[in-house]
Design a protein around this motif. Sequence first.
Motif, mmCIF file in Angstrom:
data_model
loop_
_atom_site.group_PDB
_atom_site.id
_atom_site.type_symbol
_atom_site.label_atom_id
_atom_site.label_comp_id
_atom_site.label_asym_id
_atom_site.label_seq_id
_atom_site.Cartn_x
_atom_site.Cartn_y
_atom_site.Cartn_z
ATOM 1 N N THR A 221 45.940 33.825 37.054
ATOM 2 C CA THR A 221 44.485 33.740 36.871
ATOM 3 C C THR A 221 43.777 34.883 37.585
ATOM 4 O O THR A 221 42.903 35.541 37.006
ATOM 5 N N HIS A 222 44.144 35.151 38.818
ATOM 6 C CA HIS A 222 43.508 36.246 39.572
ATOM 7 C C HIS A 222 43.799 37.601 38.934
ATOM 8 O O HIS A 222 42.904 38.438 38.810
ATOM 9 N N ASP B 105 41.709 37.932 35.865
ATOM 10 C CA ASP B 105 40.297 38.120 36.234
ATOM 11 C C ASP B 105 40.004 39.566 36.641
ATOM 12 O O ASP B 105 38.900 40.062 36.420
ATOM 13 N N CYS C 253 42.052 42.554 43.845
ATOM 14 C CA CYS C 253 42.872 41.444 43.373
ATOM 15 C C CYS C 253 43.781 40.952 44.502
ATOM 16 O O CYS C 253 43.865 39.744 44.767
#
Length: 136
Positions: free
Chosen positions: A72-73, A76, A110
């Motif tokens: 997910t990170h 993103d 990140c």
Amino acid sequence: VPRAVVNNVFAHNSNAEEGMLQEAKAELKQAVVLLVDISGFTRLSDRFQGLGQEGIDSLTSTINKMFSTIITHVEDWGGDIVKFAGDAVIVIWECTEATMQENVVKGTNCALELEREHGIFKVHVPDANTLEFADQ
């Protein structure tokens, strides 16, 4: 399949959408690379495996949750996961000279966000107290 590979296939093969690869072409590319490693994994794995099937199932669930968080990170921040290597994930941000600095910032942010928000995972081991280990 990593996005960089898909983009390369479509760029060099007009029939790629039909599932027919006409040509495979290797190219040297610039990229920012991030290696996300779950430190303490061996210790955690040993503890869970000692519990038989219940431990293995719990370990699988725990690792899936951690990888889901990492994925997910990475998404993103616009990264592209190119490999899962045991308890690690290799991520790239493909770039040019013009976009290198921007992608270094993305990769660094990140990593920092992962560390800040998920640097310590608390994991319950059925036969013991909660273990903590770092995701760095």
